[in-house]
Design a protein around this motif. Structure first.
Motif, mmCIF file in Angstrom:
data_model
loop_
_atom_site.group_PDB
_atom_site.id
_atom_site.type_symbol
_atom_site.label_atom_id
_atom_site.label_comp_id
_atom_site.label_asym_id
_atom_site.label_seq_id
_atom_site.Cartn_x
_atom_site.Cartn_y
_atom_site.Cartn_z
ATOM 1 N N TRP A 25 71.421 24.738 35.542
ATOM 2 C CA TRP A 25 70.777 26.048 35.430
ATOM 3 C C TRP A 25 70.641 26.457 33.966
ATOM 4 O O TRP A 25 69.593 26.941 33.538
ATOM 5 C CB TRP A 25 71.588 27.077 36.200
ATOM 6 C CG TRP A 25 70.903 28.404 36.289
ATOM 7 C CD1 TRP A 25 71.060 29.441 35.428
ATOM 8 C CD2 TRP A 25 69.950 28.820 37.248
ATOM 9 N NE1 TRP A 25 70.262 30.478 35.811
ATOM 10 C CE2 TRP A 25 69.565 30.127 36.930
ATOM 11 C CE3 TRP A 25 69.389 28.208 38.358
ATOM 12 C CZ2 TRP A 25 68.645 30.831 37.681
ATOM 13 C CZ3 TRP A 25 68.477 28.928 39.104
ATOM 14 C CH2 TRP A 25 68.111 30.210 38.767
ATOM 15 N N ALA A 29 67.241 27.028 31.872
ATOM 16 C CA ALA A 29 66.985 28.298 31.194
ATOM 17 C C ALA A 29 66.698 28.083 29.704
ATOM 18 O O ALA A 29 65.847 28.765 29.128
ATOM 19 C CB ALA A 29 68.179 29.232 31.369
ATOM 20 N N LYS A 35 64.463 25.831 36.663
ATOM 21 C CA LYS A 35 65.915 25.966 36.699
ATOM 22 C C LYS A 35 66.495 25.346 37.965
ATOM 23 O O LYS A 35 67.558 24.733 37.923
ATOM 24 C CB LYS A 35 66.302 27.440 36.611
ATOM 25 C CG LYS A 35 65.957 28.084 35.305
ATOM 26 C CD LYS A 35 66.293 29.556 35.349
ATOM 27 C CE LYS A 35 65.490 30.254 34.269
ATOM 28 N NZ LYS A 35 65.314 31.650 34.548
#
Length: 88
Positions: A25, A29, A35
């Motif tokens: 994740w 990002a 993601k």
């Protein structure tokens, strides 16, 4: 290698999946890419890394305990996500 399977247990695999999801994740990002895709790749890589190392004969991993396994899983997930990012 069987000792690693017995020692890990389901709880450790779930924790590894959560660590891999977090690593993926964050990578998604940072790069501005998908993601969710990076999170899934990170989770799979984090869960697979300790087993791959055990198959290669790294026996110190099992003796290091859960914390070492989590660190190795996070590093493995980061490397696989970086490799996927480099390929794309």
């Amino acid at each position: 290698m069987e000792g690693l399977f017995e020692g890990l247990g389901a709880a450790a695999l779930i924790i590894l999946a959560i660590v891999g999801l977090a690593v993926g994740w964050v990578a998604g990002a940072m790069t501005g890419r998908s993601k969710a895709l990076y999170a899934v790749i990170g989770a799979v890589a984090a869960m697979a890394t300790p087993f791959v190392l055990a198959a290669l004969g790294v026996t110190a991993l099992a003796a290091g305990g859960l914390l070492l396994i989590l660190v190795v899983g996070a590093v493995g997930a980061a490397l696989v996500v970086a490799l996927i990012r480099a390929i794309k």
